[in-house]
Design a protein around this motif. Structure first.
Motif, PDB file in Angstrom:
ATOM      1  N   ASP A  19      -4.340   5.605   9.718  1.00 32.08           N
ATOM      2  CA  ASP A  19      -4.922   4.340   9.256  1.00 32.08           C
ATOM      3  C   ASP A  19      -6.361   4.144   9.724  1.00 32.08           C
ATOM      4  O   ASP A  19      -7.026   3.185   9.318  1.00 32.08           O
ATOM      5  N   MET A  20      -6.868   5.044  10.563  1.00 32.47           N
ATOM      6  CA  MET A  20      -8.279   4.997  10.958  1.00 32.47           C
ATOM      7  C   MET A  20      -9.174   5.792  10.005  1.00 32.47           C
ATOM      8  O   MET A  20     -10.398   5.674  10.044  1.00 32.47           O
ATOM      9  N   LEU A  21      -8.560   6.612   9.154  1.00 31.02           N
ATOM     10  CA  LEU A  21      -9.344   7.485   8.279  1.00 31.02           C
ATOM     11  C   LEU A  21     -10.187   6.738   7.248  1.00 31.02           C
ATOM     12  O   LEU A  21     -11.355   7.102   7.030  1.00 31.02           O
ATOM     13  N   PRO A  22      -9.675   5.712   6.555  1.00 34.63           N
ATOM     14  CA  PRO A  22     -10.490   5.084   5.508  1.00 34.63           C
ATOM     15  C   PRO A  22     -11.843   4.585   6.014  1.00 34.63           C
ATOM     16  O   PRO A  22     -12.876   4.852   5.389  1.00 34.63           O
TER      17      PRO A  22
ATOM     18  N   GLY B 231      -2.595  11.983   6.076  1.00 35.14           N
ATOM     19  CA  GLY B 231      -4.015  11.976   6.386  1.00 35.14           C
ATOM     20  C   GLY B 231      -4.805  12.960   5.531  1.00 35.14           C
ATOM     21  O   GLY B 231      -5.905  12.648   5.056  1.00 35.14           O
ATOM     22  N   GLY B 232      -4.240  14.149   5.323  1.00 34.52           N
ATOM     23  CA  GLY B 232      -4.911  15.129   4.485  1.00 34.52           C
ATOM     24  C   GLY B 232      -5.101  14.637   3.072  1.00 34.52           C
ATOM     25  O   GLY B 232      -6.122  14.917   2.423  1.00 34.52           O
ATOM     26  N   GLU B 233      -4.131  13.887   2.557  1.00 26.91           N
ATOM     27  CA  GLU B 233      -4.238  13.336   1.201  1.00 26.91           C
ATOM     28  C   GLU B 233      -5.323  12.275   1.126  1.00 26.91           C
ATOM     29  O   GLU B 233      -6.063  12.206   0.131  1.00 26.91           O
ATOM     30  N   VAL B 234      -5.440  11.447   2.146  1.00 24.04           N
ATOM     31  CA  VAL B 234      -6.500  10.429   2.162  1.00 24.04           C
ATOM     32  C   VAL B 234      -7.865  11.106   2.075  1.00 24.04           C
ATOM     33  O   VAL B 234      -8.735  10.704   1.289  1.00 24.04           O
ATOM     34  N   ILE B 235      -8.061  12.155   2.868  1.00 28.34           N
ATOM     35  CA  ILE B 235      -9.351  12.853   2.875  1.00 28.34           C
ATOM     36  C   ILE B 235      -9.615  13.506   1.524  1.00 28.34           C
ATOM     37  O   ILE B 235     -10.699  13.351   0.937  1.00 28.34           O
TER      38      ILE B 235
ATOM     39  N   MET C  88       0.849  -1.199   0.000  1.00 33.07           N
ATOM     40  CA  MET C  88       0.000   0.000   0.000  1.00 33.07           C
ATOM     41  C   MET C  88       0.883   1.247   0.000  1.00 33.07           C
ATOM     42  O   MET C  88       1.967   1.249   0.594  1.00 33.07           O
ATOM     43  N   PRO C  89       0.423   2.316  -0.630  1.00 31.56           N
ATOM     44  CA  PRO C  89       1.222   3.550  -0.646  1.00 31.56           C
ATOM     45  C   PRO C  89       1.204   4.228   0.715  1.00 31.56           C
ATOM     46  O   PRO C  89       0.281   4.043   1.510  1.00 31.56           O
ATOM     47  N   ARG C  90       2.230   5.028   0.954  1.00 33.72           N
ATOM     48  CA  ARG C  90       2.233   5.860   2.151  1.00 33.72           C
ATOM     49  C   ARG C  90       1.551   7.182   1.806  1.00 33.72           C
ATOM     50  O   ARG C  90       1.891   7.839   0.820  1.00 33.72           O
ATOM     51  N   MET C  91       0.565   7.559   2.621  1.00 28.97           N
ATOM     52  CA  MET C  91      -0.201   8.764   2.361  1.00 28.97           C
ATOM     53  C   MET C  91      -0.352   9.568   3.646  1.00 28.97           C
ATOM     54  O   MET C  91      -0.465   9.002   4.745  1.00 28.97           O
TER      55      MET C  91
ATOM     56  N   THR D 242      -1.607   3.192   3.703  1.00 29.23           N
ATOM     57  CA  THR D 242      -3.060   3.077   3.664  1.00 29.23           C
ATOM     58  C   THR D 242      -3.546   3.329   2.250  1.00 29.23           C
ATOM     59  O   THR D 242      -2.776   3.744   1.370  1.00 29.23           O
ATOM     60  N   GLU D 243      -4.825   3.068   2.010  1.00 29.09           N
ATOM     61  CA  GLU D 243      -5.429   3.292   0.702  1.00 29.09           C
ATOM     62  C   GLU D 243      -6.678   4.141   0.859  1.00 29.09           C
ATOM     63  O   GLU D 243      -7.308   4.164   1.920  1.00 29.09           O
TER      64      GLU D 243
END
Length: 596
Positions: A143-146, A6-10, A1-4, A179-180
């Motif tokens: 890792d809780m964001l998804p 938190g702001g990028e995940v959102i 999985m890529p490293r991201m 995370t993804e």
């Protein structure tokens, strides 16, 4: 999985969900996500009004027009606290948006850093929002964001829609993890629970036994896009339809069987039909105090003498105030479609069945028209309220979206406005928030850029959020604000006059605080608009109103029209409304009915 981060995940999830706008105000708490928002700026536009409450009302109004949620973004502390009003408004009216709030960094939790609420629990801001959202999520790691993001979007639009909070410690915006981006929300628009065959059959039995049935529809009907199905029932059965303000536009306003709103400031035919009905088919609305004349029998409704079929997607609303004869948990569109299908084989249920009932209603409509219509053409200075409503009805295009604020003007529009389309009359109904109409028109314009969007707002409400004009100029939004200028908190002033023998205190605006008898005062709203770079017009004569409104819509520029309205003319009450323990007033027109 890529490293991201938190702001990028959102940000990437907002892109994946096709969220076109984030309405937000920058702050130290959310600066960590702004760079991620910059990276997706071609797909998600950040619109920054001048106050957080406005951002929430804009997101709320956007959902009411498009039925697609957008997001808001606010900083730690006061910025997010300013969202309470708009979240409460959205929750009360079943409107959805994602409120992203920032919180203190996890490494500083419970140490009383800048703007932390910690008296009862560390980073406790989510508990501030708990009463005004469907759910608050507080992911404390990237890792809780998804999971939180997907569940947030599912929660917003499942069943009865509502706003959801995502409260994020601001270190999480910048921290990284493997995370993804989560999968799409899988429930939006897909779940339409229907009634059982037995419940549909029972509903038809009750309908067949009724001699004076009515429909009562509201926001649930609008949210389900059930207008075509309800309109088909109205025509197929020849049964009148009463609407809450948020249900207006679902059925044709020019149909003689569309009776309008009910309650103290409802239309007389609607109250008469509600009082005399022997069966009410309530679909997607609540019997709150204003639509039930504070539950006094005989003024708007006559339960339990009148039988009640209540259909709602939210089981908590079934029987809240009136025990239903038949309660059904179902989506409004699904149920209305089932009823239409079942009627195909019922030749005994046709308009002829209730011809006598319709003739009685036509008589009430004629009485009401004879009472109110002469004032719609009265040329006066200041301008009569009826003239304002009638002129706007004639001057505004059929596809106008009307954004109404809380105030006495709203009572007049509930009573007399006839929206020509669904989702074209925006009201803060359940929470009656001043500022909703003033700010919401911006979100409506972004949701429907090709349609004219006009806010009718009180002078008091406009002064709570006058910065909206600057935002409209900044983002080139051709919104029109019509300020109902009666130099007072008019709705409360009218209550004072009616309930306290005409004594007025703290409800009118006077120059130098002179009090009753002094010179009335308000700022020059048209000059304020021009100072912001918008158009501004003051209208004091009846004959100038239509031209000013038509020009403002035609010019497609932000515009404020300051309309001086007669403060001494009050909406004619046809039901009642009580503020216990103060005794309630009898209707000005019409009388209660209590079956023997």
């Amino acid at each position: 999985m890529p490293r991201m981060k938190g702001g990028e995940v959102i940000a990437e999830y907002l892109v994946k969900q096709k969220v076109p706008y984030v309405f937000g105000i920058c702050g130290h708490g959310n600066v960590g996500i702004l760079d991620a928002m910059h990276a997706v700026r071609d797909e998600v536009t950040l619109v920054s009004p001048r106050h957080e409450q406005c951002a929430g009302h804009m997101a709320d109004a956007y959902f009411r027009i498009r039925h697609q949620p957008v997001a808001t973004l606010t900083s730690t502390g006061p910025g997010s606290a300013n969202m309470v009003m708009s979240l409460a408004t959205a929750l009360s009216d079943s409107s959805a948006f994602l409120a992203i709030t920032a919180n203190v960094p996890t490494s500083q939790a419970n140490r009383a850093p800048f703007q932390e609420l910690y008296a009862h629990n560390q980073a406790d801001f989510a508990q501030v929002l708990r009463p005004v959202v469907k759910r608050s999520f507080q992911p404390s790691r990237v890792d809780m964001l998804p999971l939180a993001l997907r569940q947030a979007f599912d929660t917003m639009v499942t069943g009865r829609p509502g706003p959801v909070n995502l409260d994020i410690p601001y270190n999480v915006f910048q921290e990284e993890a493997e995370t993804e981006v989560p999968p799409l929300s899988h429930v939006h628009g897909a779940h339409r629970p229907a009634a059982s065959e037995a419940d549909v059959a029972r509903a038809l039995e009750l309908l067949a036994a009724a001699r004076k049935p009515v429909f009562f529809i509201g926001q649930g009907t609008t949210l389900a896009d059930a207008g075509p199905e309800i309109s088909a029932l109205q025509q197929r059965l020849g049964i009148p339809v009463i609407t809450s303000p948020n249900g207006m536009g679902c059925v044709p306003a020019d149909d003689p069987l569309t009776l309008g709103f009910i309650g103290r400031n409802g239309a007389y035919p609607a109250n008469q039909a509600g009082r005399h009905a022997d069966l009410v088919l309530c679909i997607g609305t609540r019997f709150d105090d204003r639509s039930s004349s504070t539950w006094h029998p005989g003024y708007s409704w006559n339960f339990p003498t009148t039988k009640l079929i209540q259909v709602d997607i939210d089981p908590a609303e079934l029987g809240r105030n009136y025990p239903p004869t038949l309660g059904i948990i179902a989506d409004a569109k699904a149920f209305a479609g089932q009823l239409n299908d079942a009627l195909v084989s019922r030749s005994d249920l046709s308009p002829e069945t209730w011809a006598t009932w319709r003739a009685e209603i036509a008589g009430w409509q004629a009485e009401w028209d004879a009472f109110v219509r002469p004032n719609f053409s009265a040329i006066t200075t200041p301008i009569r309220p009826e003239y304002v409503v009638g002129t706007l009805q004639a001057a505004l295009p059929d596809d106008v979206i009307l954004s109404l604020d809380s105030g006495v003007h709203h009572n007049w529009f509930m009573q007399f406005w006839r929206p020509r389309r669904p989702r074209s009359m925006l009201n803060s109904w359940g929470y009656s928030s001043m500022g909703f109409g003033v700010c919401g028109v911006l979100g409506a314009q972004l949701a429907a850029p090709d349609r004219p969007c006009v806010a009718v707002v009180g002078d008091g409400g406009f002064m709570m959020a006058p910065y909206v004009v600057a935002t409209a100029v900044e983002y080139n939004l051709p919104c029109v604000w019509i300020v109902w200028n009666n130099f007072a908190w008019g709705a409360i002033r009218d209550l004072q006059y009616g309930l306290f023998e005409g004594r007025e205190h703290g409800t009118a605006f006077y120059k130098g605080n002179q009090g009753p008898g002094g010179e009335r005062y308000n700022p020059d709203f048209a000059a304020w608009a021009r100072a912001c770079g918008a158009d501004g017009v003051t209208v004091t004569r009846s004959q100038d109103l239509a031209g000013a409104v038509e020009a403002a819509v035609r010019n497609r520029r932000p515009c404020v029209i300051d309309v001086h309205v007669d403060a001494e003319v009050r909406p004619p009450s046809t039901g009642t409304w009580q503020l216990p323990p103060i005794p309630f007033k009898e209707p000005v027109f019409g009388a209660p009915y209590r079956p023997s």
